[in-house]
Design a protein around this motif. Structure first.
Motif, PDB file in Angstrom:
ATOM      1  N   LEU A   4       0.816  -1.210   0.000  1.00 30.09           N
ATOM      2  CA  LEU A   4       0.000   0.000   0.000  1.00 30.09           C
ATOM      3  C   LEU A   4       0.853   1.264   0.000  1.00 30.09           C
ATOM      4  O   LEU A   4       0.320   2.363  -0.128  1.00 30.09           O
ATOM      5  N   CYS A   5       2.164   1.117   0.151  1.00 26.78           N
ATOM      6  CA  CYS A   5       3.062   2.270   0.133  1.00 26.78           C
ATOM      7  C   CYS A   5       3.411   2.631  -1.310  1.00 26.78           C
ATOM      8  O   CYS A   5       3.466   1.766  -2.189  1.00 26.78           O
ATOM      9  N   THR A   6       3.656   3.923  -1.552  1.00 27.25           N
ATOM     10  CA  THR A   6       4.037   4.398  -2.878  1.00 27.25           C
ATOM     11  C   THR A   6       5.458   4.934  -2.907  1.00 27.25           C
ATOM     12  O   THR A   6       5.935   5.338  -3.964  1.00 27.25           O
ATOM     13  N   LEU A  36      -4.699  10.258   9.906  1.00 32.36           N
ATOM     14  CA  LEU A  36      -4.734   9.916   8.482  1.00 32.36           C
ATOM     15  C   LEU A  36      -6.023   9.189   8.120  1.00 32.36           C
ATOM     16  O   LEU A  36      -6.584   9.391   7.040  1.00 32.36           O
ATOM     17  N   MET A  37      -6.518   8.332   9.020  1.00 28.83           N
ATOM     18  CA  MET A  37      -7.768   7.620   8.760  1.00 28.83           C
ATOM     19  C   MET A  37      -8.922   8.604   8.593  1.00 28.83           C
ATOM     20  O   MET A  37      -9.764   8.447   7.697  1.00 28.83           O
ATOM     21  N   ARG A  38      -8.965   9.636   9.430  1.00 34.82           N
ATOM     22  CA  ARG A  38     -10.048  10.619   9.335  1.00 34.82           C
ATOM     23  C   ARG A  38      -9.957  11.418   8.030  1.00 34.82           C
ATOM     24  O   ARG A  38     -10.977  11.777   7.437  1.00 34.82           O
ATOM     25  N   ILE A  39      -8.740  11.689   7.580  1.00 31.95           N
ATOM     26  CA  ILE A  39      -8.579  12.398   6.303  1.00 31.95           C
ATOM     27  C   ILE A  39      -9.088  11.536   5.151  1.00 31.95           C
ATOM     28  O   ILE A  39      -9.814  12.006   4.270  1.00 31.95           O
ATOM     29  N   LEU A  40      -8.736  10.254   5.151  1.00 31.05           N
ATOM     30  CA  LEU A  40      -9.166   9.360   4.072  1.00 31.05           C
ATOM     31  C   LEU A  40     -10.672   9.133   4.091  1.00 31.05           C
ATOM     32  O   LEU A  40     -11.290   8.914   3.035  1.00 31.05           O
ATOM     33  N   GLN A  41     -11.281   9.185   5.272  1.00 30.95           N
ATOM     34  CA  GLN A  41     -12.722   8.967   5.377  1.00 30.95           C
ATOM     35  C   GLN A  41     -13.525  10.195   4.981  1.00 30.95           C
ATOM     36  O   GLN A  41     -14.716  10.074   4.669  1.00 30.95           O
ATOM     37  N   ASP A  42     -12.901  11.364   4.973  1.00 27.26           N
ATOM     38  CA  ASP A  42     -13.600  12.608   4.642  1.00 27.26           C
ATOM     39  C   ASP A  42     -13.551  12.807   3.129  1.00 27.26           C
ATOM     40  O   ASP A  42     -12.492  13.057   2.555  1.00 27.26           O
ATOM     41  N   ALA A 265      -0.435   4.177   4.446  1.00 25.33           N
ATOM     42  CA  ALA A 265      -0.570   2.731   4.234  1.00 25.33           C
ATOM     43  C   ALA A 265      -1.266   2.081   5.434  1.00 25.33           C
ATOM     44  O   ALA A 265      -2.132   1.210   5.263  1.00 25.33           O
ATOM     45  N   LYS A 266      -0.900   2.501   6.651  1.00 27.53           N
ATOM     46  CA  LYS A 266      -1.571   1.961   7.839  1.00 27.53           C
ATOM     47  C   LYS A 266      -3.050   2.305   7.835  1.00 27.53           C
ATOM     48  O   LYS A 266      -3.893   1.475   8.185  1.00 27.53           O
ATOM     49  N   ALA A 267      -3.373   3.544   7.447  1.00 25.51           N
ATOM     50  CA  ALA A 267      -4.772   3.974   7.431  1.00 25.51           C
ATOM     51  C   ALA A 267      -5.561   3.209   6.373  1.00 25.51           C
ATOM     52  O   ALA A 267      -6.714   2.816   6.611  1.00 25.51           O
ATOM     53  N   LEU A 268      -4.964   2.978   5.200  1.00 25.30           N
ATOM     54  CA  LEU A 268      -5.647   2.222   4.145  1.00 25.30           C
ATOM     55  C   LEU A 268      -5.894   0.776   4.583  1.00 25.30           C
ATOM     56  O   LEU A 268      -6.971   0.211   4.340  1.00 25.30           O
ATOM     57  N   PHE A 269      -4.885   0.171   5.236  1.00 21.88           N
ATOM     58  CA  PHE A 269      -5.057  -1.201   5.721  1.00 21.88           C
ATOM     59  C   PHE A 269      -6.145  -1.257   6.789  1.00 21.88           C
ATOM     60  O   PHE A 269      -6.951  -2.199   6.825  1.00 21.88           O
TER      61      PHE A 269
END
Length: 785
Positions: A4-6, A36-42, A265-269
């Motif tokens: 999941l890392c770039t 980071l999870m909250r950013i990806l969920q927004d 990557a942690k947030a995506l997982f």
């Protein structure tokens, strides 16, 4: 998670994940991941990631005096700094009190805008050294361009003369060999042309000759190219000297980008496995609800199945959970779930549990799962287990979590069970926590009699003969050996003989456990249904109460509104009556005026006798909007339009006075409104129908008359764009591989408009400038798919 890392530094951080028992470190890692999870969920936030390059080796290399970054490496540095700037600006737009960790990291980044400015001074937007990067380079490139143009004109003149003399075919054009401009010639005529042969074709039917007239000029071009390379190296070396003091800051920026990539990557997982940021307490505790094994969860999702969640509690009163039950009933999965989730949270990873869960912290996690027999070490299965138990007994403490599968197995049951019981007693006295699976009955009895240990059972449906994968804490489980043997089809006489040997008391013990489990499940189901019905009843009562409150509130509003309307009506009536009396007095009882005034009063009485809605309708009549034909329709934002005399449709984006901003494909342009005409839906359908009616004869005609070049010089931007659209459509239709668009150099505006359009056409593979000796930036060569 590494996939999941770039960014390479992000992948390296994944590889460096370590277990820790420091609560502060764990919560910091969880909090930054949660941000980071909250950013990806927004959905309204778009985290700018990508465009990062690993420049550590390049930066380390230029620490040595005299070494430099080449153009590509410098361009990668510029992209990385630009991406860093965008990321920092994005973080700075976030509320600092909601994202304190990310805000703190962004605020510590060193200012690197001056480096960006210096790079932009010498590099263009394509990553090439600018002509004005130095006065010397500008002079060299000007002379080089003149020399190349001179050679191009001379060689084209020679080529035309050779074609006139019949040495060369009419369709032959100059080409490049070894960096020099040459003419393809049949071998028999190479001496007639005169010059230096640089190469020949694979078939030997063509040789590539550099005419003698251009040899000196080509030599000068090679000299100028060498001077150009040396000047570029000098410029890059000077820039490396300026960059060298900033290398530590640049390396810190690389670490920042790697850490952001790692957190993402942690947030995506976490999103993939439905994980949350759990509540962490600085004491040994396992209080989880709806815990799921992450890898099993992902596997079952691919199969379209659902996972059975786990509820488990380990605290000071029941530190060790002894799980028993049938084989393939979920004991080992339960054990591995506890092991994996506890390890994950102490590595700073979100875990898939309910939000009500609490996760403690353990100093050590001791695991004995699977078969570790070894021929090399002369270890059997049981010997390897005993070696692990020796380590556990010696080092297990009150902050140790033990995870042991098939405790005591692998040897003779009676002595194996006795050793297991003694070992369990020692581990319990050490104050350790743990989850242990077993089939031994003596261990089940021991757990019932000793404080600190509690039995647990994996439930089994005896009627359908299948596991339920549910953990029930508080009672031992049955192995269901007799029932499973019957299901498999073992002869009944063998089963009965086994029952006789073990004794009816032991079999009855298992049956009693099963009956207790069945009765408990029945009453738990009943209690659950009662709870659900009570909840529905409470919801219904609350809904009725809410509706009654709404009705009462609406009633009050209606009464209040009616009173207000009545007061307004009374006031209007009084005003009308007073006005009527005044008019009669002013008219001095004139009959005609009195009659008109009375008529107005009667009309008003009729109005107020009607309903309020009718009165409102009469007092505020709706004015019909005038119907305008499409051809006379006033243009508005969003309308489909086209330029008068043209057939390409577009859309109005914005109207500013007498001008409109329109979009035709990906192109935007300001056009006077008087040059636009409205396109109706009917016209659009007719256009689609007409476009679909092209015949194969038309295609053949187009192929026959198609030319691979188009000259746009002298056209306005909109006219040229329209011509290019038709030209590219025809080229794709006839299957042309390469076409050329002659737009001239000028200010570059026409070239930019055309290339912007070409980038939106799906049939265009690529486009680029023609060779400098064939027109350079004044011609765009388009490669079609």
């Amino acid at each position: 998670m590494e996939a999941l890392c770039t960014f390479p530094l992000g992948k390296e951080e994944v590889q460096r994940i370590v277990f820790t028992s420091n609560k502060r470190e764990i919560e910091l890692m969880l909090d930054e991941t949660h941000e980071l999870m909250r950013i990806l969920q927004d959905a309204s936030l778009d985290l700018p990631v990508g465009g990062f390059y690993d420049l550590r080796e390049d930066l380390a290399r230029i620490r040595v005096e005299g070494l430099f970054l080449d153009e590509n490496e410098l361009f990668q540095l510029r992209k990385t700094l630009e991406a860093t700037h965008q990321l920092r600006m994005f973080i700075q737009t976030l509320p600092e009190h909601e994202y304190p960790i990310l805000s703190g990291m962004a605020s510590q980044l060193p200012p690197l805008s001056l480096i960006l400015r210096d790079i932009d001074r010498i590099l263009d937007k394509f990553g090439r050294i600018k002509d004005n990067a130095s006065p010397e380079l500008a002079t060299i490139r000007k002379e080089l361009s003149q020399a190349q143009s001179s050679v191009s004109r001379l060689i084209n003149s020679i080529l035309k003369q050779a074609q006139t003399d019949g040495y060369i075919e009419k369709d032959v054009s100059p080409t490049m060999r070894e960096g020099r401009l040459v003419i393809p010639v049949p071998p028999m005529y190479k001496r007639k042309l005169g010059g230096i042969v640089h190469d020949e074709s694979a078939t030997g039917k063509t040789v590539f000759v550099e005419p003698a007239q251009v040899v000196e000029a080509n030599n000068r071009i090679r000299e100028l190219e060498g001077e150009q390379r040396r000047e570029i190296i000098r410029i890059l070396t000077l820039f490396a000297n300026q960059l060298r003091p900033h290398i530590p800051d640049l390396l810190n920026t690389q670490l920042f980008l790697g850490h952001i990539d790692f957190l993402r990557a942690k947030a995506l997982f976490a999103q993939q496995i439905g994980a949350i940021r759990p509540t962490v307490t600085d004491e040994p505790l396992v209080d989880w609800q709806r815990a799921r094994h992450p890898l099993l969860l992902l596997t079952l999702q691919k199969q379209g199945k659902t996972i059975v969640p786990l509820d488990i509690l380990l605290n000071k009163k029941q530190r060790i959970l002894l799980i028993s039950g049938p084989n393939a009933g979920g004991k080992s999965v339960c054990l591995k779930t506890v092991a994996l989730l506890q390890y994950m949270v102490q590595c700073g990873l979100p875990v898939p549990v309910a939000e009500t869960s609490q996760m403690g912290i353990f100093q050590d996690i001791f695991i004995d799962i699977g078969d570790e027999q070894s021929i090399e070490d002369d270890l059997s299965t049981y010997s390897s287990h005993l070696r692990n138990m020796k380590h556990f007994v010696r080092y297990a403490k009150d902050r140790t979590l033990l995870l042991i599968d098939e405790f005591g197995g692998g040897t003779e049951p009676q002595i194996g069970g006795a050793i297991a019981e003694a070992t369990l007693d020692r581990l319990n006295k050490n104050g350790a926590y743990g989850v242990i699976t077993t089939h031994y009955t003596n261990l089940k009895h021991f757990a019932e009699d000793v404080e600190g240990i509690v039995n647990g059972a994996m439930l089994y449906d005896r009627h359908n003969m299948q596991p339920l994968f549910l953990l029930q804490i508080g009672r031992p489980g049955s192995s269901f050996a007799v029932e499973i043997a019957r299901k498999i089809g073992l002869p009944e006489d063998i089963i009965q003989a086994a029952v006789d040997k073990v004794g009816a008391e032991h079999v009855d013990y298992d049956k009693h456990l099963q009956d207790i489990a069945r009765d408990k499940r029945y009453w738990e189901t009943k209690r659950q249904k009662i709870r659900q019905q009570e909840k529905k009843l409470e919801e219904t009562i609350a809904r009725y109460q809410s509706e009654m409150d709404n009705i009462n509130r609406t009633k009050k509003e209606i009464v209040s509104k009616a009173k207000q309307e009545a007061a307004d009506l009374l006031q209007q009536s009084n005003s009308l009556i007073e006005n009527t009396i005044r008019k009669i007095k002013e008219a001095q009882a004139d009959k005609e005026t009195t009659r008109k005034v009375r008529q107005e009063l009667e009309e008003y009485k009729q109005q107020i006798s009607d309903s309020p809605k009718l009165k409102a309708a009469k007092s505020k009549p709706v004015k019909n909007k005038p119907q305008i034909k499409n051809t006379e329709r006033e243009l508005a934002v969003g309308d489909t339009i086209r330029l008068k005399g043209q057939s390409m449709n577009g859309t109005i984006l914005e109207i500013q006075g007498k001008n409109a901003l329109i979009a035709i494909g990906a192109l935007k342009s300001n056009v006077p409104l008087e040059r636009l005409e409205y396109v109706s839906n009917t016209q659009l359908k007719k256009q689609a129908s007409a476009a679909g009616g092209r015949t194969s004869d038309e295609v053949r005609q187009r192929k026959l008359h198609f030319k691979h070049d188009i000259d746009l010089r002298g056209m306005r931007a909109d006219e040229a764009l329209q011509a290019v659209m038709y030209f590219i459509d025809d080229a794709i239709m006839v299957g042309a591989g390469t076409v050329r668009i002659l737009h001239g150099t000028g200010t570059g505006a026409l070239r930019q408009v055309i290339r912007q359009y070409l980038s939106t056409v799906s049939g265009v593979a690529s486009f680029h400038d023609e060779h400098v000796q064939f027109g350079g930036a004044g011609i765009t060569v388009v490669e079609l798919e």
